[in-house]
Motif scaffolding. Structure first.
Motif, PDB file in Angstrom:
ATOM      1  N   GLY A  68       0.770  -1.229   0.000  1.00 28.55           N
ATOM      2  CA  GLY A  68       0.000   0.000   0.000  1.00 28.55           C
ATOM      3  C   GLY A  68       0.803   1.281   0.000  1.00 28.55           C
ATOM      4  N   GLN A  69       2.114   1.196  -0.190  1.00 35.40           N
ATOM      5  CA  GLN A  69       2.960   2.381  -0.254  1.00 35.40           C
ATOM      6  C   GLN A  69       3.835   2.326  -1.503  1.00 35.40           C
ATOM      7  N   ARG A  70       4.203   3.513  -1.993  1.00 35.29           N
ATOM      8  CA  ARG A  70       5.099   3.551  -3.154  1.00 35.29           C
ATOM      9  C   ARG A  70       6.519   3.222  -2.707  1.00 35.29           C
ATOM     10  N   TYR A  71       7.134   2.285  -3.407  1.00 35.21           N
ATOM     11  CA  TYR A  71       8.502   1.872  -3.105  1.00 35.21           C
ATOM     12  C   TYR A  71       9.408   2.460  -4.181  1.00 35.21           C
ATOM     13  N   GLN A  72      10.201   3.453  -3.795  1.00 32.31           N
ATOM     14  CA  GLN A  72      11.056   4.154  -4.755  1.00 32.31           C
ATOM     15  C   GLN A  72      12.392   3.440  -4.897  1.00 32.31           C
ATOM     16  N   TYR A  73      12.683   2.959  -6.093  1.00 33.32           N
ATOM     17  CA  TYR A  73      13.964   2.293  -6.321  1.00 33.32           C
ATOM     18  C   TYR A  73      15.101   3.315  -6.334  1.00 33.32           C
ATOM     19  N   ARG A  74      16.229   2.955  -5.742  1.00 34.25           N
ATOM     20  CA  ARG A  74      17.411   3.814  -5.818  1.00 34.25           C
ATOM     21  C   ARG A  74      18.107   3.662  -7.165  1.00 34.25           C
TER      22      ARG A  74
END
Length: 368
Positions: free
Chosen positions: A242-248
């Protein structure tokens, strides 16, 4: 307080897996969901993610060696100096914990109102995969708990007589991709015609300058997408719990046909490359794919993807969204008086059609 995480069950009939890589070190802090290792059987390969956050206290698994499913892979602690219990033993070597469910399996059993003894275990610990297999064989389904990710859908056995056959590793990888697309992504699709002439001229000039024998058009398009992933971080992300997972990193997936196989190769850390470095790295993974010798790091972990079927004169290409990516851009052959097509499958949970249209518009013109 120290706790351990065990070697996962990749396929329900496998007692052992090969530890391909261990991607953490003692003392390192990991977040829940971080990739900590990669394991493989003769059928498939998966990334192992941390089930909780903490400091790596000790690693019991050994890279490049076999490990029994359910044995301890590593220990985590809330603090870097948490003590590991002196009497801690391997769960698969102790009768007292034989067939004990994993943490996720225990939660699922509780929700279903089932007992551990109700379901046969494929290994020394009962896994979620064991429970899902038992449900499918008994024609049962279960709705996910409120706010939880859905359980992978189980297909009913056909009524017509037949035999189950093991998939090749390539086919199993494709099954994983299309199943993820079906069960998790809120799939959307957009296509846009564009004039390919500026890109063709740009690619020809680049080839002449760098003395390349083959047209670098597709690698240049793919690298421009990787650059857009760095410029527009939202497209280089996914949804987790349920959350945006920002890739590095920006890890660019690129489809390669090798005989009858279709591979999604991966060039990692493209954000640190210039154009020439990317073309060289992509050429290397393409050669590995053509020889059917892709190492694990070149066949997993894509955060953005690019595909083309222009060589087959296909004018519309709707690609499958790879697992845990928000966007794959497809390139198709010219049509309608020389106009080519750029298209995108995308995850509506992360992106809107407006976001994707902007990306395709930016991708339709070569860099200046």
């Amino acid at each position: 307080m120290a706790s351990y995480q065990t070697v996962p069950c990749v396929n329900i009939n496998d007692e052992f897996v090969d530890i391909v890589s261990i991607d953490v070190k003692p003392g390192q802090y990991v977040n829940s969901g971080d990739i900590v290792a990669t394991v493989e059987t003769d059928k498939s390969m998966i990334d192992v993610v941390a089930e909780q956050a903490g400091y790596v206290l000790r690693i019991d698994g050994t890279e490049k060696e076999k490990a029994r499913v359910g044995s301890i892979l590593f220990w985590l602690g809330e603090a870097a100096d948490d003590p590991i219990p002196e009497q801690a033993s391997d769960p698969v070597a102790t009768d007292s914990v034989t067939r004990q469910p994993t943490a996720k399996a225990r939660a699922l059993l509780k929700r279903l109102g089932l007992a551990t003894g109700d379901i046969p275990s494929s290994g020394e610990r009962l896994s979620v995969a064991d429970i899902e297999t038992w449900l499918a064989r008994n024609g049962k389904t279960v709705a996910p708990a409120a706010g939880a990710a859905p359980i992978a859908r189980q297909d009913p056995m056909p009524a017509v007589n037949g035999e189950l056959e093991t998939l090749s590793s390539e086919a199993a990888g494709m099954l994983h991709a299309v199943t993820w697309h079906r069960d998790h992504a809120a799939a959307g699709y957009i296509e846009m015609e564009y004039d390919p002439k500026p890109w063709e001229e740009y690619a020809a000039a680049y080839a002449a300058e760098h003395k390349l024998m083959l047209s670098p058009l597709l690698p240049l398009l793919a690298f421009r997408l990787a650059q857009l992933g760095r410029e527009r971080p939202t497209i280089n992300s996914t949804i987790v719990n349920g959350q945006r997972y920002q890739y590095r990193p920006v890890n660019l997936g690129f489809t390669v046909q090798a005989g009858n196989m279709l591979y999604l190769t991966v060039v990692r850390d493209t954000q640190d490359m210039d154009t020439a470095q990317f073309i060289g790295a992509l050429g290397e993974v393409q050669r590995h794919a053509m020889g059917h010798k892709l190492p694990p790091q070149e066949a997993s972990g894509a955060t953005l993807s690019f595909s083309s079927m222009a060589r087959w004169n296909v004018s519309r290409h709707i690609p499958i969204l790879p697992p845990q990516t928000s966007l794959i851009v497809a390139h198709a052959a010219p049509k309608n008086a020389g106009h080519a097509v750029l298209a995108a499958s995308y995850d509506h949970r992360v992106l809107t059609g407006f976001d994707v249209a902007q990306v395709l518009q930016a991708l339709s013109q070569p860099p200046k």
